[in-house]
Design a protein around this motif. Structure first.
Motif, mmCIF file in Angstrom:
data_model
loop_
_atom_site.group_PDB
_atom_site.id
_atom_site.type_symbol
_atom_site.label_atom_id
_atom_site.label_comp_id
_atom_site.label_asym_id
_atom_site.label_seq_id
_atom_site.Cartn_x
_atom_site.Cartn_y
_atom_site.Cartn_z
ATOM 1 N N CYS A 1 -60.046 -32.836 22.589
ATOM 2 C CA CYS A 1 -60.333 -34.202 22.159
ATOM 3 C C CYS A 1 -60.265 -35.125 23.379
ATOM 4 O O CYS A 1 -60.081 -34.667 24.514
ATOM 5 C CB CYS A 1 -59.351 -34.644 21.069
ATOM 6 S SG CYS A 1 -57.654 -34.924 21.636
ATOM 7 N N HIS A 2 -60.430 -36.407 23.157
ATOM 8 C CA HIS A 2 -60.308 -37.382 24.241
ATOM 9 C C HIS A 2 -58.948 -37.223 24.907
ATOM 10 O O HIS A 2 -57.952 -36.908 24.253
ATOM 11 C CB HIS A 2 -60.472 -38.799 23.672
ATOM 12 C CG HIS A 2 -60.573 -39.863 24.714
ATOM 13 N ND1 HIS A 2 -59.471 -40.404 25.331
ATOM 14 C CD2 HIS A 2 -61.661 -40.487 25.250
ATOM 15 C CE1 HIS A 2 -59.861 -41.326 26.208
ATOM 16 N NE2 HIS A 2 -61.186 -41.388 26.176
ATOM 17 N N GLN A 3 -58.870 -37.461 26.195
ATOM 18 C CA GLN A 3 -57.616 -37.261 26.919
ATOM 19 C C GLN A 3 -56.471 -38.114 26.389
ATOM 20 O O GLN A 3 -55.291 -37.761 26.536
ATOM 21 C CB GLN A 3 -57.799 -37.524 28.419
ATOM 22 C CG GLN A 3 -58.165 -38.947 28.814
ATOM 23 C CD GLN A 3 -59.642 -39.076 29.101
ATOM 24 O OE1 GLN A 3 -60.449 -38.335 28.536
ATOM 25 N NE2 GLN A 3 -60.005 -39.984 29.991
ATOM 26 N N GLN B 1 -58.950 -40.660 18.091
ATOM 27 C CA GLN B 1 -59.115 -42.101 17.920
ATOM 28 C C GLN B 1 -58.361 -42.633 16.700
ATOM 29 O O GLN B 1 -57.672 -43.654 16.782
ATOM 30 C CB GLN B 1 -60.605 -42.447 17.806
ATOM 31 C CG GLN B 1 -60.912 -43.930 17.671
ATOM 32 C CD GLN B 1 -60.612 -44.732 18.931
ATOM 33 O OE1 GLN B 1 -60.608 -44.159 20.027
ATOM 34 N NE2 GLN B 1 -60.357 -46.014 18.777
ATOM 35 N N ASP C 1 -54.370 -42.780 32.508
ATOM 36 C CA ASP C 1 -55.610 -42.188 32.043
ATOM 37 C C ASP C 1 -56.017 -41.010 32.932
ATOM 38 O O ASP C 1 -56.440 -39.956 32.446
ATOM 39 C CB ASP C 1 -56.703 -43.248 32.019
ATOM 40 C CG ASP C 1 -57.975 -42.756 31.348
ATOM 41 O OD1 ASP C 1 -57.903 -42.334 30.179
ATOM 42 O OD2 ASP C 1 -59.032 -42.785 32.002
ATOM 43 N N CYS D 1 -56.061 -32.654 27.359
ATOM 44 C CA CYS D 1 -55.675 -33.397 26.162
ATOM 45 C C CYS D 1 -54.403 -32.783 25.610
ATOM 46 O O CYS D 1 -53.981 -31.705 26.037
ATOM 47 C CB CYS D 1 -56.775 -33.381 25.095
ATOM 48 S SG CYS D 1 -57.019 -31.789 24.273
#
Length: 415
Positions: free
Chosen positions: A71-73, A77, A271, A279
């Motif tokens: 998934c997104h780091q 969401q 980030d 992730c």
């Protein structure tokens, strides 16, 4: 030709983690011999019969087929939005899903945030006693731990003036653990406001470990730090391991709040570091939304009659009945931090006692010095066993302490 050993980092010489250290290894040896060890060394609810709430587990199970890709780091969401919504509802300035980072437990995020923050030799202010991962992560990331005292004589609360006196030009951050591990202290609002003022005067980053935020006893009230910090940059740490009894899910998060102009560079560093590890564990992230929006499953455990409340009562009663011990009654979290009464056992050594207790009474506790205090008269125990078992544990502890006193008596007589 002699075999060459593989060298290790010199930084490890200053790293200790007695919660899973030599005593725990000895306990495993005794268990392999057939002994039953009462393990009070670690706050691991699943080993004591606590279960993850059904509605939380169900969401993980329902989404396993959607969890097979990175998934997104920063995390899923929807999960980040739920975390941000809670922080916004509490009044945290600048809270937003873009400023939330999900990790493999708070442990990973402590390391990650200190890696993003510290240059070699820079300092972090830590409570003494502390949760030793904070000290270890500071050292392993090139920093220096400086300890502000939180003695039993003050209910294990810090003094803002003492904290401020430790600040040097190399100090970067002030760490708070509230509710506290190992002591169970819960910080009053006025104290938190004074500590925020110290951080603001000296441009320190606030790091607030709030993993036990809803585990409270009697009339204790938890005050999240971020709303009190205002535009002072603040990192809030929380997760599923304690409130949802989901240690094995390894799901924690941080929310960065305050003035975005002040923390923009730090956020970019977070980030980058998050991206480098790709992730966090994806399946357990599905548990975050139901955990934060579903029913309260903790209050019944900490209210009178609840299992944690009664376990805490058993600890307090066990200490009260002891000839040798006293304790500041924990107001939150999952631990008690008893100490030997002043003068009761003048030569008491917490490590020797903990080893003796393990070998002779099959009870594993953590010596107090494992939490970076100078005194050698404390030990930490978890509140997770059944209350009746805690009563039996204190009978064993008292036997061990009485033997310690008897061994010391001839020496006192000779002196």
């Amino acid at each position: 030709m002699p075999q060459r050993t593989v060298p290790v980092s010199s930084r490890l010489s200053d790293v200790r983690y007695e919660i899973r250290g030599a005593l725990s290894r000895r306990a495993r040896e005794l268990e392999a011999e057939g002994r039953h060890i009462v393990r009070l060394n670690i706050g691991n609810p699943g080993l004591f019969g606590f279960a993850v709430p059904a509605h939380v587990r169900a969401e993980v199970e329902a989404n396993l087929s959607r969890s097979e890709a990175y998934c997104h780091q920063q995390g899923l969401q929807a999960a980040r939005e739920a975390i941000a919504a809670r922080e916004i509802a509490r009044g945290a300035q600048g809270a937003h899903a873009d400023n939330v980072f999900i990790g493999n437990g708070v442990s990973e995020l402590i390391d990650l945030t200190l890696r993003a923050l510290l240059n070699t030799g820079e300092e972090v202010l830590l409570p003494s006693p502390d949760y030793p991962l904070w000290s270890a992560a500071t050292v392993l990331n090139g920093g220096r731990a400086r300890y502000y005292p939180c003695p039993a004589s003050r209910g294990h609360l810090p003094d803002p003036d003492e904290v401020e006196a430790l600040i040097t030009p190399r100090t970067r951050a002030l760490v708070l653990i509230n509710p506290n591990n190992p002591t169970g202290a819960v910080y009053p609002r006025e104290l938190l406001e004074a500590l925020v003022a110290v951080a603001e005067r000296h441009r320190l980053l606030l790091l607030s470990d709030e993993i036990y935020d809803g585990i409270l006893y009697d009339d204790a009230k938890f005050h999240p730090l971020a709303p009190l910090a205002g535009d002072v940059p603040c990192v809030t740490y929380a997760g599923l391991s304690k409130m949802q009894r989901a240690c094995g899910y390894r799901t924690g998060w941080i929310s960065v709040s305050g003035s975005e102009a002040k923390f923009a560079e730090f956020r970019a560093a977070l980030d980058l570091l998050s991206a480098l590890r790709l992730c966090a564990n994806v399946p357990s992230q599905w548990a975050i939304v139901p955990a934060l929006t579903g029913p309260d499953t903790m209050s019944a455990l900490t209210a009178p009659g609840g299992r944690l409340f009664e376990a805490r009562r058993a600890v307090i009663e066990g200490v009260r009945a002891s000839e040798f011990l006293e304790v500041v009654a924990p107001q939150g979290a999952l631990y008690a931090f008893p100490q030997v009464k002043p003068g009761a056992l003048p030569a008491f050594d917490d490590e020797a006692f903990a080893l003796d207790l393990l070998e002779t009474e099959s009870v594993l506790v953590v010596p107090g010095n494992g939490f970076n205090i100078r005194e050698r008269n404390h030990f930490r125990m978890t509140l997770l066993p059944q209350p009746a078992e805690i009563g039996d544990v204190f009978a064993r502890i008292e036997r061990c302490l009485r033997r310690t006193a008897e061994r010391a008596a001839p020496a006192r007589h000779v002196a």
